[in-house]
Design a protein around this motif. Structure first.
Motif, PDB file in Angstrom:
ATOM      1  N   ASP A 131       8.343  26.840 -22.528  1.00 46.30           N
ATOM      2  CA  ASP A 131       6.956  27.530 -22.921  1.00 46.30           C
ATOM      3  C   ASP A 131       6.781  25.396 -22.974  1.00 46.30           C
ATOM      4  O   ASP A 131       6.177  25.068 -23.487  1.00 46.30           O
ATOM      5  CB  ASP A 131       7.253  27.782 -24.774  1.00 46.30           C
ATOM      6  N   ASP A 132       7.975  24.852 -23.451  1.00 45.14           N
ATOM      7  CA  ASP A 132       8.491  23.702 -23.397  1.00 45.14           C
ATOM      8  C   ASP A 132       7.863  23.082 -22.214  1.00 45.14           C
ATOM      9  O   ASP A 132       7.149  22.102 -22.141  1.00 45.14           O
ATOM     10  CB  ASP A 132      10.005  23.348 -24.272  1.00 45.14           C
ATOM     11  N   TYR A 133       8.050  24.118 -21.301  1.00 46.37           N
ATOM     12  CA  TYR A 133       7.656  23.371 -19.467  1.00 46.37           C
ATOM     13  C   TYR A 133       6.743  23.687 -19.373  1.00 46.37           C
ATOM     14  O   TYR A 133       5.648  22.414 -18.743  1.00 46.37           O
ATOM     15  CB  TYR A 133       8.641  24.312 -18.557  1.00 46.37           C
ATOM     16  N   CYS A 134       5.890  24.620 -20.403  1.00 46.88           N
ATOM     17  CA  CYS A 134       4.403  24.943 -19.980  1.00 46.88           C
ATOM     18  C   CYS A 134       3.384  23.858 -20.634  1.00 46.88           C
ATOM     19  O   CYS A 134       2.866  22.907 -19.733  1.00 46.88           O
ATOM     20  CB  CYS A 134       3.927  26.252 -20.217  1.00 46.88           C
ATOM     21  N   SER A 135       3.927  23.598 -21.526  1.00 51.16           N
ATOM     22  CA  SER A 135       3.010  22.750 -22.350  1.00 51.16           C
ATOM     23  C   SER A 135       3.868  21.079 -22.270  1.00 51.16           C
ATOM     24  O   SER A 135       2.748  20.499 -22.334  1.00 51.16           O
ATOM     25  CB  SER A 135       3.485  22.833 -23.793  1.00 51.16           C
ATOM     26  N   THR A 136       4.673  20.682 -22.113  1.00 50.02           N
ATOM     27  CA  THR A 136       5.147  19.023 -21.168  1.00 50.02           C
ATOM     28  C   THR A 136       5.129  18.570 -19.771  1.00 50.02           C
ATOM     29  O   THR A 136       4.906  18.106 -19.556  1.00 50.02           O
ATOM     30  CB  THR A 136       6.524  19.011 -22.273  1.00 50.02           C
ATOM     31  N   TYR A 137       6.131  19.554 -18.827  1.00 50.74           N
ATOM     32  CA  TYR A 137       6.940  19.131 -17.837  1.00 50.74           C
ATOM     33  C   TYR A 137       5.403  19.717 -16.680  1.00 50.74           C
ATOM     34  O   TYR A 137       5.533  18.789 -15.805  1.00 50.74           O
ATOM     35  CB  TYR A 137       8.138  19.905 -17.732  1.00 50.74           C
ATOM     36  N   ILE A 138       5.069  20.942 -16.840  1.00 53.23           N
ATOM     37  CA  ILE A 138       4.489  21.425 -15.473  1.00 53.23           C
ATOM     38  C   ILE A 138       2.799  20.288 -15.330  1.00 53.23           C
ATOM     39  O   ILE A 138       2.374  19.334 -16.588  1.00 53.23           O
ATOM     40  CB  ILE A 138       3.108  22.804 -16.048  1.00 53.23           C
ATOM     41  N   GLY A 139       3.159  20.213 -14.160  1.00 51.26           N
ATOM     42  CA  GLY A 139       1.938  18.654 -13.698  1.00 51.26           C
ATOM     43  C   GLY A 139       2.618  17.669 -13.561  1.00 51.26           C
ATOM     44  O   GLY A 139       2.072  16.508 -12.759  1.00 51.26           O
ATOM     45  N   PHE A 140       3.688  16.981 -14.106  1.00 52.02           N
ATOM     46  CA  PHE A 140       3.983  15.470 -14.204  1.00 52.02           C
ATOM     47  C   PHE A 140       5.291  16.345 -12.174  1.00 52.02           C
ATOM     48  O   PHE A 140       5.695  17.077 -11.851  1.00 52.02           O
ATOM     49  CB  PHE A 140       5.487  15.729 -14.586  1.00 52.02           C
ATOM     50  N   ASP A 141       5.605  14.573 -11.856  1.00 48.06           N
ATOM     51  CA  ASP A 141       6.412  15.288 -11.054  1.00 48.06           C
ATOM     52  C   ASP A 141       7.737  14.559 -10.887  1.00 48.06           C
ATOM     53  O   ASP A 141       7.540  15.056 -12.501  1.00 48.06           O
ATOM     54  CB  ASP A 141       5.543  13.800  -9.637  1.00 48.06           C
ATOM     55  N   ASP A 142       8.752  15.587 -10.036  1.00 43.13           N
ATOM     56  CA  ASP A 142       9.926  15.570 -10.722  1.00 43.13           C
ATOM     57  C   ASP A 142      10.107  14.496 -11.533  1.00 43.13           C
ATOM     58  O   ASP A 142      10.848  13.964 -12.301  1.00 43.13           O
ATOM     59  CB  ASP A 142      10.889  15.985  -9.437  1.00 43.13           C
ATOM     60  N   ARG A 143      10.274  13.169 -10.854  1.00 43.71           N
ATOM     61  CA  ARG A 143      11.134  11.758 -11.535  1.00 43.71           C
ATOM     62  C   ARG A 143      10.035  11.437 -12.344  1.00 43.71           C
ATOM     63  O   ARG A 143      11.033  11.205 -13.853  1.00 43.71           O
ATOM     64  CB  ARG A 143       9.438  10.699 -11.458  1.00 43.71           C
ATOM     65  N   ASP A 144       9.466  12.379 -13.394  1.00 37.14           N
ATOM     66  CA  ASP A 144       8.383  11.691 -14.340  1.00 37.14           C
ATOM     67  C   ASP A 144       8.966  13.602 -15.946  1.00 37.14           C
ATOM     68  O   ASP A 144       9.391  12.728 -16.787  1.00 37.14           O
ATOM     69  CB  ASP A 144       6.593  12.468 -14.926  1.00 37.14           C
ATOM     70  N   ALA A 145       9.258  14.013 -14.651  1.00 38.33           N
ATOM     71  CA  ALA A 145      10.032  15.223 -15.776  1.00 38.33           C
ATOM     72  C   ALA A 145      10.962  15.036 -16.267  1.00 38.33           C
ATOM     73  O   ALA A 145      11.271  15.739 -17.199  1.00 38.33           O
ATOM     74  CB  ALA A 145       9.982  16.508 -15.107  1.00 38.33           C
ATOM     75  N   PHE A 146      11.732  14.263 -15.341  1.00 40.38           N
ATOM     76  CA  PHE A 146      13.274  13.970 -15.417  1.00 40.38           C
ATOM     77  C   PHE A 146      13.849  12.922 -16.906  1.00 40.38           C
ATOM     78  O   PHE A 146      14.006  12.975 -18.207  1.00 40.38           O
ATOM     79  CB  PHE A 146      14.016  13.547 -14.299  1.00 40.38           C
ATOM     80  N   ARG A 147      12.598  11.970 -16.219  1.00 37.48           N
ATOM     81  CA  ARG A 147      12.159  10.546 -17.247  1.00 37.48           C
ATOM     82  C   ARG A 147      12.448  11.257 -18.772  1.00 37.48           C
ATOM     83  O   ARG A 147      12.880  11.068 -19.745  1.00 37.48           O
ATOM     84  CB  ARG A 147      11.432  10.307 -16.934  1.00 37.48           C
ATOM     85  N   THR A 148      10.712  11.826 -18.829  1.00 41.35           N
ATOM     86  CA  THR A 148      10.253  12.404 -19.731  1.00 41.35           C
ATOM     87  C   THR A 148      11.593  13.575 -20.464  1.00 41.35           C
ATOM     88  O   THR A 148      11.553  13.493 -21.531  1.00 41.35           O
ATOM     89  CB  THR A 148       9.498  13.750 -19.617  1.00 41.35           C
ATOM     90  N   VAL A 149      12.448  14.772 -19.785  1.00 47.67           N
ATOM     91  CA  VAL A 149      12.681  15.404 -20.681  1.00 47.67           C
ATOM     92  C   VAL A 149      14.652  14.903 -21.142  1.00 47.67           C
ATOM     93  O   VAL A 149      15.273  14.974 -21.884  1.00 47.67           O
ATOM     94  CB  VAL A 149      13.999  16.328 -19.891  1.00 47.67           C
ATOM     95  N   LEU A 150      14.721  13.821 -20.470  1.00 45.48           N
ATOM     96  CA  LEU A 150      15.858  12.552 -20.986  1.00 45.48           C
ATOM     97  C   LEU A 150      15.422  11.846 -22.162  1.00 45.48           C
ATOM     98  O   LEU A 150      16.189  11.816 -22.662  1.00 45.48           O
ATOM     99  CB  LEU A 150      16.413  12.139 -19.399  1.00 45.48           C
ATOM    100  N   LYS A 151      14.717  11.349 -21.640  1.00 44.34           N
ATOM    101  CA  LYS A 151      14.222  10.847 -23.135  1.00 44.34           C
ATOM    102  C   LYS A 151      14.025  11.178 -24.825  1.00 44.34           C
ATOM    103  O   LYS A 151      14.814  10.953 -25.952  1.00 44.34           O
ATOM    104  CB  LYS A 151      12.558   9.866 -23.038  1.00 44.34           C
TER     105      LYS A 151
END
Length: 221
Positions: free
Chosen positions: A38-58
């Motif tokens: 659910d978090d992947y769908c609401s937050t990370y879909i649409g990001f490239d890998d770089r921004d997805a990793f940055r966001t999840v780590l943050k």
């Protein structure tokens, strides 16, 4: 008059979002991080890998240097390729058929937040690698969707000055925001999100099986 059609890749051409989700979690597991679907769908879909990793780590209060971030991206890409080689990247209904139905005179492009090495083997396998006049991937712009930079670069590569004459086909709110921010019209497909989340698009369909080239042309009339 319709000047070009631009396809997103993940969630439009292939059903690859579950593969990306699994690959992210394989890489993040040693760091003690797990992304819920659910978090992947609401937050990370649409990001490239770089921004997805940055966001999840943050979001998990972890810092990372550029070198380690690059390593995570490379590791995730290798895992994704393992899935592709197993034949897990299946085409979504109607996408390949729609691409092949567009005449040569009408440019077709691909604008994706995925890595080029994730995309090329799949479109080669599907027999559509020669269909695209321009391909923009995660490596090509410093900012990913929902920023309009990827679509602006796509228009530049196509040599098109009137973005309103171009249709983008997207499946996420981030993709819609990116394309609309660059001035394109958007057809959204409910492959990844329910219709209610895609209403910023100019039109919404439940499947590309229901879409023809004349339907796309009518969107810019």
């Amino acid at each position: 008059m319709l000047a070009a059609v631009v396809f997103d890749f993940d969630g439009i051409i292939v059903d690859s979002e579950p593969m990306h989700f699994r690959a992210f979690n394989e890489v993040l597991k040693p760091l003690g991080i797990e992304i819920l679907w659910d978090d992947y769908c609401s937050t990370y879909i649409g990001f490239d890998d770089r921004d997805a990793f940055r966001t999840v780590l943050k979001n998990n209060k972890k810092k990372i240097c550029t070198k380690d971030l690059k390593h995570l991206i490379e590791e995730k890409a290798a895992i994704f390729q393992k899935y592709v080689q197993k034949g897990e990247a299946t085409p979504l209904p109607g996408a390949v058929e729609l691409i092949k139905s567009i005449p040569v005179r009408l440019p077709v492009a691909l604008c994706s937040g995925a890595l080029r090495e994730d995309i090329i083997p799949v479109i080669e396998k599907l027999g559509i690698d020669h269909a695209f006049s321009a391909i923009v991937t995660a490596e090509d712009t410093p900012k990913s969707k929902p920023d309009p930079a990827p679509y602006r670069l796509t228009l530049e590569k196509l040599g098109i000055d009137d973005p309103a004459s171009v249709i983008a086909i997207e499946d996420t709110p981030a993709g819609i925001m990116s394309a609309k921010g660059a001035g394109l019209k958007v057809l959204a497909v409910t492959n990844s999100y329910d219709r209610e989340y895609l209403m910023e698009a100019d039109a919404v369909t439940d499947s590309l099986e229901h879409v023809s080239r004349p339907d796309l042309e009518n969107m810019v009339m």
